[in-house]
Design a protein around this motif. Structure first.
Motif, PDB file in Angstrom:
ATOM      1  N   PRO A   1       0.803  -1.228   0.000  1.00 30.91           N
ATOM      2  CA  PRO A   1       0.000   0.000   0.000  1.00 30.91           C
ATOM      3  C   PRO A   1       0.832   1.273   0.000  1.00 30.91           C
ATOM      4  O   PRO A   1       0.344   2.332  -0.410  1.00 30.91           O
ATOM      5  CB  PRO A   1      -0.821  -0.124   1.291  1.00 30.91           C
ATOM      6  CG  PRO A   1      -0.876  -1.587   1.579  1.00 30.91           C
ATOM      7  CD  PRO A   1       0.424  -2.131   1.097  1.00 30.91           C
ATOM      8  N   LYS A   2       2.086   1.197   0.454  1.00 30.62           N
ATOM      9  CA  LYS A   2       2.948   2.370   0.485  1.00 30.62           C
ATOM     10  C   LYS A   2       3.441   2.755  -0.908  1.00 30.62           C
ATOM     11  O   LYS A   2       3.900   3.884  -1.119  1.00 30.62           O
ATOM     12  CB  LYS A   2       4.151   2.111   1.395  1.00 30.62           C
ATOM     13  CG  LYS A   2       3.780   1.805   2.845  1.00 30.62           C
ATOM     14  CD  LYS A   2       5.006   1.399   3.644  1.00 30.62           C
ATOM     15  CE  LYS A   2       4.631   0.973   5.058  1.00 30.62           C
ATOM     16  NZ  LYS A   2       5.815   0.490   5.822  1.00 30.62           N
ATOM     17  N   ASN A   3       3.391   1.821  -1.844  1.00 29.50           N
ATOM     18  CA  ASN A   3       3.857   2.108  -3.200  1.00 29.50           C
ATOM     19  C   ASN A   3       2.852   2.973  -3.954  1.00 29.50           C
ATOM     20  O   ASN A   3       1.644   2.918  -3.687  1.00 29.50           O
ATOM     21  CB  ASN A   3       4.071   0.802  -3.977  1.00 29.50           C
ATOM     22  CG  ASN A   3       5.150  -0.071  -3.374  1.00 29.50           C
ATOM     23  OD1 ASN A   3       5.906   0.384  -2.518  1.00 29.50           O
ATOM     24  ND2 ASN A   3       5.216  -1.314  -3.801  1.00 29.50           N
ATOM     25  N   LYS A   4       3.354   3.733  -4.907  1.00 25.13           N
ATOM     26  CA  LYS A   4       2.472   4.544  -5.742  1.00 25.13           C
ATOM     27  C   LYS A   4       1.998   3.768  -6.970  1.00 25.13           C
ATOM     28  O   LYS A   4       0.869   3.944  -7.416  1.00 25.13           O
ATOM     29  CB  LYS A   4       3.193   5.820  -6.175  1.00 25.13           C
ATOM     30  CG  LYS A   4       3.453   6.806  -5.041  1.00 25.13           C
ATOM     31  CD  LYS A   4       4.090   8.079  -5.567  1.00 25.13           C
ATOM     32  CE  LYS A   4       4.304   9.079  -4.429  1.00 25.13           C
ATOM     33  NZ  LYS A   4       4.913  10.351  -4.926  1.00 25.13           N
ATOM     34  N   ALA A   5       2.871   2.935  -7.524  1.00 26.08           N
ATOM     35  CA  ALA A   5       2.549   2.242  -8.766  1.00 26.08           C
ATOM     36  C   ALA A   5       1.884   0.902  -8.496  1.00 26.08           C
ATOM     37  O   ALA A   5       2.199   0.203  -7.526  1.00 26.08           O
ATOM     38  CB  ALA A   5       3.827   2.022  -9.577  1.00 26.08           C
ATOM     39  N   CYS A   6       0.969   0.537  -9.378  1.00 27.50           N
ATOM     40  CA  CYS A   6       0.360  -0.794  -9.312  1.00 27.50           C
ATOM     41  C   CYS A   6       1.324  -1.831  -9.895  1.00 27.50           C
ATOM     42  O   CYS A   6       2.263  -1.497 -10.617  1.00 27.50           O
ATOM     43  CB  CYS A   6      -0.961  -0.807 -10.078  1.00 27.50           C
ATOM     44  SG  CYS A   6      -2.226   0.255  -9.374  1.00 27.50           S
ATOM     45  N   ASP A   7       1.072  -3.088  -9.581  1.00 29.64           N
ATOM     46  CA  ASP A   7       1.957  -4.180  -9.959  1.00 29.64           C
ATOM     47  C   ASP A   7       1.152  -5.188 -10.775  1.00 29.64           C
ATOM     48  O   ASP A   7       0.107  -5.670 -10.332  1.00 29.64           O
ATOM     49  CB  ASP A   7       2.523  -4.836  -8.689  1.00 29.64           C
ATOM     50  CG  ASP A   7       3.561  -5.906  -8.985  1.00 29.64           C
ATOM     51  OD1 ASP A   7       3.174  -6.959  -9.527  1.00 29.64           O
ATOM     52  OD2 ASP A   7       4.733  -5.706  -8.663  1.00 29.64           O
ATOM     53  N   ARG A   8       1.639  -5.529 -11.967  1.00 25.54           N
ATOM     54  CA  ARG A   8       0.860  -6.404 -12.852  1.00 25.54           C
ATOM     55  C   ARG A   8       0.831  -7.854 -12.378  1.00 25.54           C
ATOM     56  O   ARG A   8      -0.179  -8.537 -12.552  1.00 25.54           O
ATOM     57  CB  ARG A   8       1.384  -6.286 -14.284  1.00 25.54           C
ATOM     58  CG  ARG A   8       0.979  -4.956 -14.908  1.00 25.54           C
ATOM     59  CD  ARG A   8       1.436  -4.750 -16.328  1.00 25.54           C
ATOM     60  NE  ARG A   8       0.709  -3.633 -16.922  1.00 25.54           N
ATOM     61  CZ  ARG A   8       1.036  -2.347 -16.782  1.00 25.54           C
ATOM     62  NH1 ARG A   8       2.121  -2.026 -16.071  1.00 25.54           N
ATOM     63  NH2 ARG A   8       0.301  -1.402 -17.325  1.00 25.54           N
TER      64      ARG A   8
ATOM     65  N   ILE B   1      -3.677  -4.698 -16.739  1.00 30.02           N
ATOM     66  CA  ILE B   1      -2.846  -5.836 -17.162  1.00 30.02           C
ATOM     67  C   ILE B   1      -2.463  -5.677 -18.634  1.00 30.02           C
ATOM     68  O   ILE B   1      -1.296  -5.823 -19.027  1.00 30.02           O
ATOM     69  CB  ILE B   1      -3.612  -7.154 -16.958  1.00 30.02           C
ATOM     70  CG1 ILE B   1      -3.634  -7.542 -15.476  1.00 30.02           C
ATOM     71  CG2 ILE B   1      -2.990  -8.274 -17.788  1.00 30.02           C
ATOM     72  CD1 ILE B   1      -2.417  -8.269 -14.978  1.00 30.02           C
ATOM     73  N   GLU B   2      -3.435  -5.376 -19.469  1.00 28.71           N
ATOM     74  CA  GLU B   2      -3.202  -5.320 -20.908  1.00 28.71           C
ATOM     75  C   GLU B   2      -2.457  -4.056 -21.330  1.00 28.71           C
ATOM     76  O   GLU B   2      -1.962  -3.973 -22.456  1.00 28.71           O
ATOM     77  CB  GLU B   2      -4.536  -5.416 -21.647  1.00 28.71           C
ATOM     78  CG  GLU B   2      -5.207  -6.774 -21.466  1.00 28.71           C
ATOM     79  CD  GLU B   2      -6.638  -6.801 -21.996  1.00 28.71           C
ATOM     80  OE1 GLU B   2      -7.146  -5.726 -22.403  1.00 28.71           O
ATOM     81  OE2 GLU B   2      -7.240  -7.886 -22.000  1.00 28.71           O
ATOM     82  N   GLY B   3      -2.367  -3.084 -20.416  1.00 26.94           N
ATOM     83  CA  GLY B   3      -1.750  -1.809 -20.755  1.00 26.94           C
ATOM     84  C   GLY B   3      -0.277  -1.873 -21.081  1.00 26.94           C
ATOM     85  O   GLY B   3       0.267  -0.932 -21.670  1.00 26.94           O
ATOM     86  N   SER B   4       0.402  -2.973 -20.703  1.00 28.87           N
ATOM     87  CA  SER B   4       1.836  -3.055 -20.999  1.00 28.87           C
ATOM     88  C   SER B   4       2.150  -4.049 -22.114  1.00 28.87           C
ATOM     89  O   SER B   4       3.323  -4.276 -22.418  1.00 28.87           O
ATOM     90  CB  SER B   4       2.614  -3.450 -19.742  1.00 28.87           C
ATOM     91  OG  SER B   4       2.504  -4.835 -19.477  1.00 28.87           O
ATOM     92  N   GLN B   5       1.111  -4.642 -22.734  1.00 29.76           N
ATOM     93  CA  GLN B   5       1.400  -5.565 -23.831  1.00 29.76           C
ATOM     94  C   GLN B   5       1.835  -4.792 -25.068  1.00 29.76           C
ATOM     95  O   GLN B   5       1.289  -3.731 -25.388  1.00 29.76           O
ATOM     96  CB  GLN B   5       0.179  -6.429 -24.171  1.00 29.76           C
ATOM     97  CG  GLN B   5       0.525  -7.560 -25.135  1.00 29.76           C
ATOM     98  CD  GLN B   5      -0.655  -8.445 -25.482  1.00 29.76           C
ATOM     99  OE1 GLN B   5      -1.815  -8.048 -25.325  1.00 29.76           O
ATOM    100  NE2 GLN B   5      -0.372  -9.650 -25.954  1.00 29.76           N
TER     101      GLN B   5
END
Length: 360
Positions: free
Chosen positions: A166-173, A205-209
């Motif tokens: 929760p301390k992170n800013k970025a989401c993790d795929r 999820i699909e945003g980095s394909q």
């Protein structure tokens, strides 16, 4: 034994698609296949702590994975009176937050997803009515916690999934892929999952394909792969997780075909940093994609051959499975209990005994 596992993986895919097995195919019996996973289960049972947990590093994660490993083998408490599942699930129930949180201090959100998935898959398989009611209630509370923790920001490249912490800013795929499995498991049991939650997670999820589009200059070797962030280079761990998510939710077939091709071009190697997570997701993705036709079935067989040889060659005398080089410090500290639970889950994908694995 390797040929049997590969044969059963392929046979399971053919059964699911309605295609009969070729007359020339042969392999060992189901009992031989079960023997491979059961050896690892014996190690896990011997490793259970007196309080019911598994491991000393990230015990919630390891206990959840062990429950899933036994469920993937069909070794429920109805079938196996010595199953560690009752004590393991009781430990999870006892050492969980009133707010529904089930995870560890290290990597809290990923471990919560794994434990919540374990309780969700366990629903309907608990003999004691009182404990069954507690499992049901805690599984629902854990699902509510998961939905509340999802990132609500707009922007599929970086937002809409779950954070590793929760301390992170970025989401993790990869973490988000675990949550998508949890949401699928919960939906199979009649839980209402908000459409917006699924849509945001799948778009993230699909945003980095790496998809060929007008105005994009992509290396041919990158096409179809997935990266940690929206603009990075593709990596196998996120490609496996991405394809698994798309397969479980029946996403665009063209995108899935591109991911299949990228994974075929980037074969498994015995090296970290996320070997077991990578192949937990990739094995499930390929087994599901194998239902689509002969090409994905052949890819599944080749993949299974390679993966089985690696696991076979790195199984210890005590039947535990080793941790490959190149893994992070926390993975090395978890050690063989983590490696064995994950190896059993990978090897048992073909049996499709967990509801999440058998789901269409």
């Amino acid at each position: 034994m390797a040929a049997g596992i590969i044969g059963l993986l392929s046979a399971a895919a053919r059964v699911a698609s309605g295609e009969p097995a070729p007359a020339s195919e042969s392999g060992p019996s189901f009992s031989k296949i079960a023997e491979a996973g059961d050896a690892g289960l014996k190690f896990l049972a011997r490793s259970q702590n007196p309080d019911g947990s598994i491991g000393t590093v990230q015990p919630h994660l390891q206990t959840g994975l062990t429950i899933l490993a036994f469920l993937s083998s069909g070794r429920t408490e109805d079938v196996d009176q010595k199953s560690p599942i009752p004590a393991a699930s009781e430990w999870l129930l006892r050492y969980s937050g009133e707010d529904g949180f089930l995870g560890d201090e290290e990597f809290p959100m990923e471990s919560h997803a794994v434990c919540a998935l374990a309780l969700s898959e366990l629903r309907g398989m608990v003999r004691d009515p009182a404990r069954a009611a507690r499992v049901d209630a805690r599984a629902l509370r854990a699902l509510d916690y998961a939905l509340a923790a999802q990132d609500k920001a707009v922007g599929a490249d970086y937002y809409g999934g779950w954070r590793a912490d929760p301390k992170n800013k970025a989401c993790d795929r990869r973490v988000t892929a675990w949550y998508l499995l949890l949401l699928k498991s919960a939906s199979l049991r009649g839980f209402e999952i908000p459409r917006g939650a699924l849509s945001r997670a799948l778009m993230f999820i699909e945003g980095s394909q790496k998809i060929p589009e007008a105005g994009k200059n992509l290396e041919k070797t990158d096409i179809g792969g997935f990266s940690y962030d929206a603009t990075g280079l593709p990596v196998v761990s996120i490609a496996g997780a991405g394809l698994a998510a798309m397969s479980y939710y029946g996403r665009d077939a063209r995108r899935r075909d591109l991911a299949l091709q990228w994974l075929q071009d980037n074969r498994p190697i015995w090296y970290g940093p996320s070997f077991y997570y990578t192949h937990f997701f990739t094995s499930r993705a390929l087994a599901r994609e194998a239902r689509r036709g002969p090409g994905p079935r052949r890819q599944l067989s080749r993949y299974a051959q390679t993966l089985w040889e690696m696991l076979r060659d790195h199984q210890n005398a005590d039947v535990s499975f080793q941790i490959p080089p190149g893994n992070a410090e926390n993975t090395r500290r978890m050690g063989e209990t983590y490696g064995t639970a994950m190896a059993v889950l990978i090897l048992n994908m073909q049996r499709q005994l967990m509801p999440i694995d058998a789901a269409e």
